[in-house]
Design an enzyme around this catalytic site. Structure first.
Site, PDB file in Angstrom:
ATOM      1  N   LYS A  97       0.835  -1.210   0.000  1.00  0.00           N
ATOM      2  CA  LYS A  97       0.000   0.000   0.000  1.00  0.00           C
ATOM      3  C   LYS A  97       0.871   1.261   0.000  1.00  0.00           C
ATOM      4  O   LYS A  97       0.645   2.177  -0.783  1.00  0.00           O
ATOM      5  CB  LYS A  97      -0.911  -0.040   1.241  1.00  0.00           C
ATOM      6  CG  LYS A  97      -1.889   1.096   1.346  1.00  0.00           C
ATOM      7  CD  LYS A  97      -3.162   0.669   2.072  1.00  0.00           C
ATOM      8  CE  LYS A  97      -2.960   0.447   3.552  1.00  0.00           C
ATOM      9  NZ  LYS A  97      -2.864   1.708   4.316  1.00  0.00           N
ATOM     10  N   SER A  98       1.860   1.303   0.882  1.00  0.00           N
ATOM     11  CA  SER A  98       2.718   2.505   0.974  1.00  0.00           C
ATOM     12  C   SER A  98       3.404   2.789  -0.362  1.00  0.00           C
ATOM     13  O   SER A  98       3.482   3.938  -0.808  1.00  0.00           O
ATOM     14  CB  SER A  98       3.808   2.294   2.030  1.00  0.00           C
ATOM     15  OG  SER A  98       3.250   2.198   3.301  1.00  0.00           O
ATOM     16  N   ARG A 154       2.846   5.990  -3.268  1.00  0.00           N
ATOM     17  CA  ARG A 154       3.977   6.844  -3.674  1.00  0.00           C
ATOM     18  C   ARG A 154       4.276   6.704  -5.156  1.00  0.00           C
ATOM     19  O   ARG A 154       4.654   7.674  -5.819  1.00  0.00           O
ATOM     20  CB  ARG A 154       5.215   6.488  -2.841  1.00  0.00           C
ATOM     21  CG  ARG A 154       5.086   6.977  -1.389  1.00  0.00           C
ATOM     22  CD  ARG A 154       6.086   6.284  -0.509  1.00  0.00           C
ATOM     23  NE  ARG A 154       6.170   6.828   0.838  1.00  0.00           N
ATOM     24  CZ  ARG A 154       5.352   6.501   1.844  1.00  0.00           C
ATOM     25  NH1 ARG A 154       4.375   5.636   1.653  1.00  0.00           N
ATOM     26  NH2 ARG A 154       5.515   7.041   3.041  1.00  0.00           N
ATOM     27  N   SER A 193       7.148   9.260  12.155  1.00  0.00           N
ATOM     28  CA  SER A 193       6.094   9.044  11.159  1.00  0.00           C
ATOM     29  C   SER A 193       6.638   9.207   9.745  1.00  0.00           C
ATOM     30  O   SER A 193       7.107  10.275   9.366  1.00  0.00           O
ATOM     31  CB  SER A 193       4.951  10.039  11.389  1.00  0.00           C
ATOM     32  OG  SER A 193       4.110  10.080  10.252  1.00  0.00           O
ATOM     33  N   ASP A 224       2.004  -1.174  11.884  1.00  0.00           N
ATOM     34  CA  ASP A 224       0.714  -1.601  11.310  1.00  0.00           C
ATOM     35  C   ASP A 224       0.352  -3.034  11.687  1.00  0.00           C
ATOM     36  O   ASP A 224      -0.736  -3.501  11.352  1.00  0.00           O
ATOM     37  CB  ASP A 224       0.764  -1.483   9.784  1.00  0.00           C
ATOM     38  CG  ASP A 224       0.847  -0.028   9.339  1.00  0.00           C
ATOM     39  OD1 ASP A 224       0.384   0.860  10.076  1.00  0.00           O
ATOM     40  OD2 ASP A 224       1.398   0.225   8.254  1.00  0.00           O
ATOM     41  N   LYS A 278      -4.622   5.469  14.792  1.00  0.00           N
ATOM     42  CA  LYS A 278      -4.645   4.819  13.468  1.00  0.00           C
ATOM     43  C   LYS A 278      -6.096   4.787  12.977  1.00  0.00           C
ATOM     44  O   LYS A 278      -6.919   5.565  13.446  1.00  0.00           O
ATOM     45  CB  LYS A 278      -4.023   3.416  13.578  1.00  0.00           C
ATOM     46  CG  LYS A 278      -2.519   3.452  13.854  1.00  0.00           C
ATOM     47  CD  LYS A 278      -1.753   4.040  12.695  1.00  0.00           C
ATOM     48  CE  LYS A 278      -0.267   4.102  12.944  1.00  0.00           C
ATOM     49  NZ  LYS A 278       0.427   4.864  11.872  1.00  0.00           N
ATOM     50  N   ARG A 331      -6.423   1.441  18.002  1.00  0.00           N
ATOM     51  CA  ARG A 331      -6.183  -0.001  17.872  1.00  0.00           C
ATOM     52  C   ARG A 331      -5.902  -0.692  19.198  1.00  0.00           C
ATOM     53  O   ARG A 331      -6.050  -1.915  19.301  1.00  0.00           O
ATOM     54  CB  ARG A 331      -5.063  -0.270  16.853  1.00  0.00           C
ATOM     55  CG  ARG A 331      -5.557  -0.050  15.445  1.00  0.00           C
ATOM     56  CD  ARG A 331      -4.533  -0.368  14.383  1.00  0.00           C
ATOM     57  NE  ARG A 331      -5.183  -0.346  13.078  1.00  0.00           N
ATOM     58  CZ  ARG A 331      -4.549  -0.211  11.913  1.00  0.00           C
ATOM     59  NH1 ARG A 331      -3.230  -0.102  11.901  1.00  0.00           N
ATOM     60  NH2 ARG A 331      -5.218  -0.205  10.780  1.00  0.00           N
TER      61      ARG A 331
END
Ligand code: S3P
Length: 438
Positions: free
Chosen positions: A25-26, A30, A171, A319, A346, A350
């Site tokens: 996903k990351s 990008r 982050s 994650d 998040k 969580r």
């Protein structure tokens, strides 16, 4: 908004098979962003066909970038160059994606036009001051809703100046937002981190030809260069593989092979944690592809024991805590998590969501402000709320495999944000997961 879907997960007699989980996903977010800003056309293979990453692709289409989908998981992005984006007539809807919104905030701060970023209910509760503050320090003009929450109104036509900053949270999203603004800024932008985070933006900027210096926990670039189109092959997402690593570790008789998984060291904290707990996971065909280390992971059932999660692993598995909590619930002894307060902001809180869900299944878990103590043992059946958080839903699907009675999980539609086809893939290797439109 998608229709509500609930799942029921039942006990499994053993998992087996070879899987290729969807693209990272990351990296997918990008790849679209940098390809859109590049000169020339880039092909992205292995693109995650998830709602989050498709929302990012849609954002660029709204800003005049032509993006073709010749086949599933492939995009051809016809880049418009660093200054070629056009104002979107509509607000840009980032859906559920914190990565989409925070990175776009940095990128849009440097445009000549105004933009509005909105998100779904969960994203609308997520903190944006962490990106607004450094971007404003660079000269950006950004208005947020109450308490620094979305929507974000970004005023274009500002002159940005490079800064040297050290954000108070570790982050990758904040780091990437600052670097993206730095592309448009005068002079040097440098960021140092309180703990190193995933470096996909840095690697991809270099792959697209932007001069950048970086190492663990720092990055430095100058504005005023150009991005040159390049092809990207996205590895399978370690965070999606994580559910299968935990599942096969817990279910007796299991053996799974997960192909082509991205093993960027800033992502694989769970691998280390599971191994410390006694998991049997081996790597084969380890190789580099498009500058990222990938390998096939072979995971076999092994009895797990509770551990204190080393605090330095936390950002590298940020994650993966929902999945880790399930591993801990199925382990012998107590697992302690600390230094993970970020989990509270998040897609859901969580720590609270996992604690409430595990308690509903009879697991002994005590929350702390920045973690939890989870006492492993018997996982019972029952109903748990995912609160529309994709990773919570998939984690409790794993819990159901070893639970004494079926586990019903509510509100699972958002699994499509990161893992389209999860139910089919999971059932294909031995999960007993049924989906009920509620
Ligand atoms: C991401 C960074 C992480 C992670 C998120 C994706 C990214 O967030 O939790 O799922 O792609 O940069 P933070 O950097 O805010 O911890």
């Amino acid at each position: 908004m998608s229709a509500r879907i609930d799942w029921t997960s039942t006990r499994s007699a053993g998992l087996a098979g070879e899987l290729v989980v969807p693209g990272d996903k990351s990296i997918s977010h990008r790849a679209v962003m940098f390809a859109a800003l590049a000169d020339g056309s880039s092909t992205i293979d292995g693109f995650l066909e998830g709602e989050d990453t498709c929302a990012t692709a849609r954002a660029f289409a709204q800003m005049g970038v032509r993006i073709e989908t010749p086949s599933a998981s492939r995009r051809i992005v016809h880049g418009v160059g660093l200054h070629g984006l056009a104002a979107s007539a509509q607000p840009i809807d980032c859906g559920n994606a914190g990565t989409g919104m925070r990175l776009l905030a940095g990128l849009l701060a440097g445009q000549s036009f105004d933009s509005v970023l909105i998100g779904d209910e969960s994203l609308s509760r997520r903190p944006m001051r962490r990106v607004i503050e450094p971007l404003v320090a660079m000269g950006a003009s950004i208005e947020a809703g109450e308490a620094g929450l979305p929507p974000l109104r970004i005023h274009g036509g500002r002159v940005l100046r490079g800064i040297h900053c050290r954000p108070p949270v570790a982050s990758a999203q904040v780091k990437s937002a600052v670097l993206l603004a730095g592309l448009y800024a005068e002079g040097e932008t440098e960021i140092s981190e309180i703990h190193p985070t995933r470096d996909y933006s840095e690697r991809m900027l270099a792959a697209f030809g932007w001069p950048i210096a970086f190492g663990a926990g720092w990055a430095r670039l100058h504005g005023g260069h150009r991005l040159v189109a390049t092809d990207v092959v996205v590895p399978a997402d370690f965070s999606s593989a994580a559910f299968f690593l935990v599942a096969a570790s817990l279910v007796p008789g299991s053996e799974l092979i997960l192909r082509d998984v991205g093993l960027n060291p800033r992502r694989t904290g769970l691998l280390e944690a599971l191994r410390l707990m006694g998991a049997d996971i081996s790597e084969c065909r380890r190789r580099e592809r498009c500058g990222e280390m990938i390998a096939d992971l072979v995971v076999r059932h092994a009895p797990l024991r509770g551990i204190d999660i080393p605090v330095e692993l936390v950002p590298d598995m940020i994650d993966e805590f929902p999945a880790l909590f399930i591993a801990a619930a199925g382990a012998r002894g107590t697992t302690r998590v600390r230094g993970a307060a970020e989990l509270r902001v998040k897609e859901s809180d969580r720590i609270a969501t996992m604690a409430t869900g595990l308690r509903a299944l009879g697991v002994d878990i005590a929350e702390t402000p920045d973690g939890a103590d989870i006492v492993g043992g018997v996982i019972g059946g029952g109903q748990v709320a995912s609160h529309g958080d994709h990773r919570i839903a998939m984690s409790f699907a794993v819990a159901g495999l070893v639970a004494a009675a079926p586990v019903r999980i509510t509100d699972c539609a958002n699994v499509a944000t990161s893992f389209p086809g999860f139910v089919e893939m999971a059932n294909g290797c031995g999960f007993g997961l049924s989906s009920i439109g509620a």
